[in-house]
Design a protein around this motif. Structure first.
Motif, PDB file in Angstrom:
ATOM      1  N   GLU A 481      -8.130  -0.356  -5.945  1.00 32.76           N
ATOM      2  CA  GLU A 481      -8.510  -0.363  -4.666  1.00 32.76           C
ATOM      3  C   GLU A 481      -9.150   1.049  -4.321  1.00 32.76           C
ATOM      4  OE1 GLU A 481      -5.638  -0.881  -1.655  1.00 32.76           O
ATOM      5  OE2 GLU A 481      -4.074  -0.134  -2.854  1.00 32.76           O
ATOM      6  N   ARG A 504      -4.425  -4.230  -5.478  1.00 29.55           N
ATOM      7  CA  ARG A 504      -4.087  -3.606  -4.082  1.00 29.55           C
ATOM      8  C   ARG A 504      -2.595  -3.363  -3.693  1.00 29.55           C
ATOM      9  NH1 ARG A 504      -8.591  -3.790  -1.130  1.00 29.55           N
ATOM     10  NH2 ARG A 504     -10.360  -5.339  -1.720  1.00 29.55           N
ATOM     11  N   LYS A 505      -2.233  -2.323  -3.243  1.00 33.34           N
ATOM     12  CA  LYS A 505      -0.730  -1.914  -3.107  1.00 33.34           C
ATOM     13  C   LYS A 505       0.021  -3.047  -2.813  1.00 33.34           C
ATOM     14  CE  LYS A 505       2.068   1.176  -0.708  1.00 33.34           C
ATOM     15  NZ  LYS A 505       2.493   2.466   0.278  1.00 33.34           N
ATOM     16  N   GLU A 506      -0.455  -3.744  -1.545  1.00 34.74           N
ATOM     17  CA  GLU A 506       0.425  -4.958  -0.817  1.00 34.74           C
ATOM     18  C   GLU A 506       0.431  -5.952  -1.728  1.00 34.74           C
ATOM     19  OE1 GLU A 506      -3.844  -4.831   0.477  1.00 34.74           O
ATOM     20  OE2 GLU A 506      -2.191  -3.422   0.376  1.00 34.74           O
ATOM     21  N   LEU A 507      -0.301  -6.214  -2.956  1.00 31.12           N
ATOM     22  CA  LEU A 507      -0.309  -7.419  -3.954  1.00 31.12           C
ATOM     23  C   LEU A 507       0.400  -6.941  -5.120  1.00 31.12           C
ATOM     24  CD1 LEU A 507      -3.725  -8.909  -3.255  1.00 31.12           C
ATOM     25  CD2 LEU A 507      -1.418  -9.553  -2.148  1.00 31.12           C
ATOM     26  N   ALA A 508       0.961  -5.792  -5.083  1.00 27.66           N
ATOM     27  CA  ALA A 508       1.628  -5.315  -6.371  1.00 27.66           C
ATOM     28  C   ALA A 508       2.617  -5.893  -7.039  1.00 27.66           C
ATOM     29  CB  ALA A 508       2.127  -3.913  -6.178  1.00 27.66           C
ATOM     30  N   THR A 510       1.991  -9.179  -8.191  1.00 25.52           N
ATOM     31  CA  THR A 510       1.549 -10.564  -8.074  1.00 25.52           C
ATOM     32  C   THR A 510       0.227 -10.748  -8.518  1.00 25.52           C
ATOM     33  OG1 THR A 510       0.932 -10.270  -5.931  1.00 25.52           O
ATOM     34  CG2 THR A 510       3.261 -10.736  -6.179  1.00 25.52           C
ATOM     35  N   GLN A 511      -0.570  -9.830  -8.810  1.00 24.17           N
ATOM     36  CA  GLN A 511      -1.819 -10.261  -9.112  1.00 24.17           C
ATOM     37  C   GLN A 511      -2.350 -10.738 -10.489  1.00 24.17           C
ATOM     38  OE1 GLN A 511      -3.652  -6.418  -6.894  1.00 24.17           O
ATOM     39  NE2 GLN A 511      -5.534  -7.665  -7.014  1.00 24.17           N
ATOM     40  N   HIS A 527       0.119   2.676  -7.404  1.00 26.78           N
ATOM     41  CA  HIS A 527      -0.365   2.955  -6.609  1.00 26.78           C
ATOM     42  C   HIS A 527      -0.052   4.358  -6.007  1.00 26.78           C
ATOM     43  CE1 HIS A 527       3.152   2.035  -4.196  1.00 26.78           C
ATOM     44  NE2 HIS A 527       3.097   0.883  -4.912  1.00 26.78           N
ATOM     45  N   ARG A 532      -4.467   6.603  -8.373  1.00 28.43           N
ATOM     46  CA  ARG A 532      -4.484   5.117  -8.408  1.00 28.43           C
ATOM     47  C   ARG A 532      -4.568   4.628  -9.868  1.00 28.43           C
ATOM     48  NH1 ARG A 532      -7.785   3.810  -2.834  1.00 28.43           N
ATOM     49  NH2 ARG A 532      -6.551   5.396  -1.349  1.00 28.43           N
ATOM     50  N   ASP A 600       3.853   9.837  -3.168  1.00 25.61           N
ATOM     51  CA  ASP A 600       5.054   8.708  -3.015  1.00 25.61           C
ATOM     52  C   ASP A 600       5.569   8.735  -4.217  1.00 25.61           C
ATOM     53  OD1 ASP A 600       6.346   6.421  -2.224  1.00 25.61           O
ATOM     54  OD2 ASP A 600       4.710   4.988  -2.524  1.00 25.61           O
ATOM     55  N   GLY A 603       7.849   5.103  -4.962  1.00 28.18           N
ATOM     56  CA  GLY A 603       6.693   4.245  -5.458  1.00 28.18           C
ATOM     57  C   GLY A 603       6.431   4.581  -6.823  1.00 28.18           C
TER      58      GLY A 603
END
Length: 649
Positions: A481, A504-508, A510-511, A527, A532, A600, A603
């Motif tokens: 992203e 994307r971070k929110e879908l880490a 699962t994509q 992320h 990135r 981060d 993460g």
């Protein structure tokens, strides 16, 4: 330590006293000795008056009296019918003494303590009633323990605190007296014990009148005489038996073998998840996975061939048909070529293992094997027949045995054009594309030219993305992203359409990309990385692909065709030692900890631990040489602070 028993057996014969060796120092009266001899000598007249019968009667009576008193005397030492209550009392007393001796060892070892003596005295009292061998054994064990403790106490008093055990003043005084009594000739023989006793009683000499001259030589001879254990030998035996000329041996120097730390693999700690992984790697599970992969490869290849042939406007020729089918790993009988499916171009052993698994599937009827129009073996997904059905259809089992050596394995790779970078479906995936030169185009064409995926590994590695997209418009872009928005600000890199796959971070976690891509690659979106980062794991070749997550400088492989040194330049000489992956890689650890993961760190740690679970052995970085083997150990060395959940300075 000796002990005198309370009951002594009377002797039958009188033993004459031994003459004393010191009798000349004790004068005795001759009259007294004669008087004793006269009293002890029986009268000769009385002996003559004794009659033979009387003597016989007296001798028989004495023998009978001795025989009657013999059992009574024996029971003083051994009595098998001894009272049980008395035996229990004696045994209990001896055991109590033994227990007290063991429990009070430290107290009995103290100077001035008479515990050992009192224990022996109590044991002597109990020993008077011992009439059994088993009871005597207990008493002897107590006596041995007491003697051992007494020896240790004596050694402690001698070697330990001298003021508590030995009077130093008295010892020095005796040494002075001994040296003053030495003869004038210091070479005289050391005095014997008898001479010591004679010298100990001088007539009327006063030691103080002899002056202060001390014969130390006399004391030294007396002290060393008893401890000198060296045998006396002739003088000619003191030297060497033979004289040999010593020659100097030339040491052979060898070059020290250096182990490449990049090839070292750190031991892996087994956890519950690893044990579950072993359960999934058994023969049944592996065969099931291979069977499923064959079915997917066959179906996907057939669908791709039909789609490409239907896109042609004219009827394809046989050559075009064979070419399209070969590019998609499909034989003319609809199956998958055996060697294309089983051969691993980087591992001969893995190729043999793959054939081994396929043979089990063929035996169980889950895979069928046939021959195409060119006589080459092909594989087909099948379902096993029931025994009754196979009997009706006349299905027979056949065996085929062939050998595969290393040279044949290399010939198969060259003949079939098998390449590890080509996916099983025939598609080509490009990661962090370089400048699309003519040489690069020819390499892609040799792989089939079907570039289907182009991956930009982070926000920095995207410079040549536009040229590759124009050359292969059907390729799907994979990027993190923020990259598409960054490229729109520059007219040279502005893209006409958004990217197909954006992590994307929110879908880490699962994509997904596609079925064929996910079957061969694992993807981790870091992320928390400053750029990135996208990290890929190619499962068939156990290869980790990354851009700026780990550096392996200097980049000798990348500079091998430029004519320049990989370590030339002031800046390179400064940066290369700091970003090397060789153990302990302290500076790169600090760079990753303080720079790459500063935004981060939590993460970043989670992503590193997920990557560490992958079973990779090879690593391809964008900066530095490829680590052909032992990449897992290098990765754990650089990421040690994240894997151990603590930072080291």
């Amino acid at each position: 330590m000796a002990r005198r028993p309370s009951h002594t057996r009377p002797s039958i014969q009188a033993v004459p006293p031994e003459p004393s060796s010191d009798k000349e120092n004790h004068p005795t009266s001759a009259g007294n000795s004669k008087r004793v001899q006269i009293q002890a000598m029986p009268s000769s007249a009385s002996r003559k008056r004794q009659r033979l019968s009387t003597r016989g009667t007296n001798s028989q009576g004495s023998q009978s009296q001795g025989s009657r008193s013999q059992p009574a005397r024996d029971k003083d030492y051994y009595d098998p019918d001894q009272d049980e209550a008395e035996r229990r009392r004696i045994r209990k007393g001896l055991r109590d003494l033994t227990r007290d001796l063991n429990d009070s060892r430290s107290e009995f070892m103290q100077a001035g303590n008479s515990g050992i003596k009192s224990t022996i005295e109590k044991a002597n009292e109990l020993f008077q009633g011992v009439k059994q061998t088993s009871d005597a054994t207990i008493d002897s064990r107590l006596l041995v323990s007491a003697a051992d403790l007494g020896y240790k106490k004596t050694a402690q008093l001698v070697l330990g605190d001298a003021s508590a055990g030995i009077d130093v003043d008295e010892f020095v005084s005796k040494c002075i007296t001994f040296m003053r009594q030495a003869p004038a000739d210091s070479q005289s023989t050391v005095p014997s014990s008898t001479q010591h006793r004679r010298a100990a009683r001088p007539a009327d000499d006063d030691g103080e009148d002899n002056g202060d001259a001390l014969n130390w030589d006399w004391l030294g001879r007396a002290a060393s005489f008893c401890s000198n254990a060296r045998p006396s030998v002739p003088g000619f035996l003191l030297g060497p038996l033979s004289v040999q000329k010593r020659t100097r041996q030339q040491a052979v120097r060898r070059v020290r073998e250096r182990i490449d730390p990049s090839r070292a693999v750190a031991p892996q700690d087994l956890q519950d998840k690893d044990l579950d992984r072993q359960e999934t790697s058994n023969l049944t599970t592996m065969c099931g996975s291979i069977n499923g992969l064959l079915a997917k490869t066959q179906n996907h290849g057939q669908d791709t061939v039909e789609r490409q042939l239907s896109a042609l406007q004219a009827e394809p020729s046989d050559e075009q048909l064979q070419k399209v089918m070969a590019e998609n790993n499909v034989a003319d009988d609809g199956g998958v070529p055996l060697f294309r499916f089983c051969i691993n171009p980087r591992s001969f052993g893995q190729s043999v293992e793959n054939l081994f698994y396929v043979s089990f599937l063929v035996r169980d009827g889950l895979i069928g094997i046939s021959v195409d129009s060119r006589g080459l073996p092909t594989l087909h997904a099948a379902k096993p027949h029931a025994p009754s059905e196979a009997l009706k259809k006349g299905v027979q089992k056949h065996q085929a045995i062939f050998t595969l050596d290393f040279e044949t394995w290399q010939d198969l790779i060259e003949a079939y054009g098998i390449d590890e970078f080509k996916m099983a479906s025939g598609s080509v995936a490009v990661f962090s594309p370089v400048n699309l030169t003519q040489e690069v185009r020819e390499t892609v064409t040799s792989l089939g030219g079907n570039v289907k995926y182009i991956a930009a590994l982070d926000l920095e590695h995207h410079i040549h993305l536009t040229a590759w997209k124009e050359a292969y418009p059907d390729a799907e872009i994979i990027a993190p992203e923020g990259l598409w928005e960054k490229r729109q600000s520059n007219p040279k890199t502005k893209d006409p359409a958004p990217f197909r796959h954006v992590f994307r971070k929110e879908l880490a976690g699962t994509q997904k990309i596609s079925e064929e891509f996910d079957a061969e690659f694992e993807t981790e979106y870091v992320h928390a990385h400053q750029s990135r980062e996208l990290v890929f794991f190619h499962k068939p070749s156990r290869t980790l692909i990354e851009a700026d997550l780990l550096f392996n400088l200097p980049a000798r492989e990348q500079y091998s065709k430029t004519g320049e040194s990989a370590t030339s330049g002031i800046l390179t000489k400064i940066i290369s030692p700091l970003l090397t992956a060789n153990a302990p890689a302290t500076w790169q650890k600090r760079f990753v900890w303080y720079a790459l993961s500063s935004s981060d760190r939590k993460g970043f740690t989670e992503s590193i631990r997920r990557i560490d679970k992958w079973d990779f052995n090879r690593l391809i970085p964008c900066h530095g040489d490829v680590i052909e083997s032992g990449a897992k150990g290098v990765f754990r060395t650089v990421m040690e602070w994240f894997l151990e959940d603590r930072k080291r300075t």
